[in-house]
Design a protein around this motif. Structure first.
Motif, PDB file in Angstrom:
ATOM      1  N   PHE A 121       0.845  -1.196   0.000  1.00 16.65           N
ATOM      2  CA  PHE A 121       0.000   0.000   0.000  1.00 16.65           C
ATOM      3  C   PHE A 121       0.879   1.244   0.000  1.00 16.65           C
ATOM      4  N   HIS A 122       1.905   1.230   0.828  1.00 15.72           N
ATOM      5  CA  HIS A 122       2.830   2.365   0.864  1.00 15.72           C
ATOM      6  C   HIS A 122       3.463   2.592  -0.511  1.00 15.72           C
ATOM      7  N   GLU A 123       3.983   1.534  -1.093  1.00 17.15           N
ATOM      8  CA  GLU A 123       4.737   1.699  -2.349  1.00 17.15           C
ATOM      9  C   GLU A 123       3.818   2.110  -3.503  1.00 17.15           C
ATOM     10  N   ILE A 124       2.671   1.466  -3.603  1.00 18.64           N
ATOM     11  CA  ILE A 124       1.815   1.748  -4.765  1.00 18.64           C
ATOM     12  C   ILE A 124       0.954   2.984  -4.549  1.00 18.64           C
ATOM     13  N   GLY A 126       1.267   5.197  -2.061  1.00 19.99           N
ATOM     14  CA  GLY A 126       2.074   6.329  -1.589  1.00 19.99           C
ATOM     15  C   GLY A 126       2.969   6.920  -2.666  1.00 19.99           C
ATOM     16  N   HIS A 127       3.647   6.058  -3.424  1.00 23.00           N
ATOM     17  CA  HIS A 127       4.680   6.566  -4.335  1.00 23.00           C
ATOM     18  C   HIS A 127       4.302   6.570  -5.811  1.00 23.00           C
ATOM     19  N   CYS A 128       3.556   5.553  -6.246  1.00 20.91           N
ATOM     20  CA  CYS A 128       3.398   5.399  -7.703  1.00 20.91           C
ATOM     21  C   CYS A 128       2.644   6.537  -8.390  1.00 20.91           C
ATOM     22  N   VAL A 166      11.008  12.406  -0.840  1.00 20.12           N
ATOM     23  CA  VAL A 166      10.175  11.320  -1.376  1.00 20.12           C
ATOM     24  C   VAL A 166       9.275  10.701  -0.303  1.00 20.12           C
ATOM     25  N   GLU A 167       9.782  10.587   0.927  1.00 16.03           N
ATOM     26  CA  GLU A 167       8.977   9.947   1.965  1.00 16.03           C
ATOM     27  C   GLU A 167       8.108  10.919   2.767  1.00 16.03           C
ATOM     28  N   PHE A 168       8.677  12.033   3.199  1.00 14.81           N
ATOM     29  CA  PHE A 168       7.939  12.891   4.134  1.00 14.81           C
ATOM     30  C   PHE A 168       7.881  14.354   3.682  1.00 14.81           C
TER      31      PHE A 168
HETATM   32 FE   FE2 Z   1       8.757   4.693   0.588  1.00 15.06          FE
END
Ligand code: FE2
Length: 266
Positions: A121-124, A126-128, A166-168
């Protein structure tokens, strides 16, 4: 990038598909529903636009091939299935090849609000969405190439820049401060904390400052860096980042805004 985890990635079948359980799909659906509500007026427009392009399923975890069909068309990125933990060499090598690592596991119900490990969930989610954006895609690609050829010590500095972007990362917009960092966008608890809590500081993004700012992965962040505009990520990628790393090494880290882990009560 944590050292220990109780989660394990699912092995995809010979067609690259993962058979997610009903429980796992339900966690995805609940997280998606909660975050879509919370992110209205809190996530930046570039993220919302990317989310529309990805058109993620509401009731089940998407297959990586579904996400790739949009990423390839927009910026040429792809997601790549990895085990639950990968080392820094693999992490940077993948990014340098425009492949975003995705571990194929999802959080337990107990860790619904926040977990340290980056789950699917985080990767898709959050980031994609932002990997469809040229400025974000360029920044992440540049970061991967720099990190891949950096020393272990330099990677520790680079990791802080990644953490605070990228993260925060937060960004200034005409409508107010908005979120673009995937660690926030995928974390119901920290989405609110980052924008509405009195227990954190917003500072203007200066890459040299971010490189010098210590962080902990197991607490809500006490400081967030705010970009002037989303496209300034592109400008940061064009800076001589490794020279900034040298300066950060000479100047040293800022004092942490948190207690060391072992000294915290409880
Ligand atoms: Fe990440």
């Amino acid at each position: 990038m944590t050292k220990k985890t109780r989660y394990e990635s699912h092995q995809p079948d010979e067609c690259g598909r993962v058979n997610w359980s009903e429980r796992e799909n339900k966690v995805w659906a609940a997280l998606l529903q909660k975050q879509l509500g919370l992110l209205q007026g809190r996530a930046c427009d570039e993220y919302i636009h990317g989310l529309e392009l990805l058109n993620l399923p509401a009731e089940r975890i998407p297959q990586l091939s579904e996400v790739n069909s949009t990423l390839i068309k927009t910026t040429g990125w792809q997601v790549k299935q990895v085990p639950s933990l990968i080392n820094f060499d693999d992490f940077f090598r993948l990014l340098a090849n425009k492949q975003f690592p995705v571990a194929t596991f999802i959080r337990s119900d107990e860790e619904f609000e926040y977990l340290q490990e980056p789950d699917i969930f985080h990767e898709i989610f959050g980031h994609c969405p932002l990997l469809t954006n040229p400025a974000f895609a360029h920044f992440t690609h540049t970061y991967g190439k720099l990190g891949y050829s950096a020393s272990k010590q330099d990677r520790a500095f680079l990791a802080r820049l990644y953490w605070f972007t990228v993260e925060f990362g937060l960004v200034n917009t005409t409508e107010g401060t908005r979120i673009y960092g995937g660690g926030l966008l995928s974390s119901p608890g920290e989405t609110i904390h980052a924008l509405e809590s009195d227990d954190c500081v917003h500072a203007a993004m200066q890459p040299l400052d971010a490189l010098r700012t210590p962080y902990r992965i197991d607490i809500m962040q006490p400081i967030y860096y705010v970009l002037d505009s989303f496209d300034s990520l592109f400008d940061i990628a064009e800076m001589d980042i490794m020279t900034l790393v040298e300066r950060a090494k000479n100047l040293g880290l800022f004092d942490p805004r948190f207690l060391p882990k072992e000294k915290q009560a409880g």
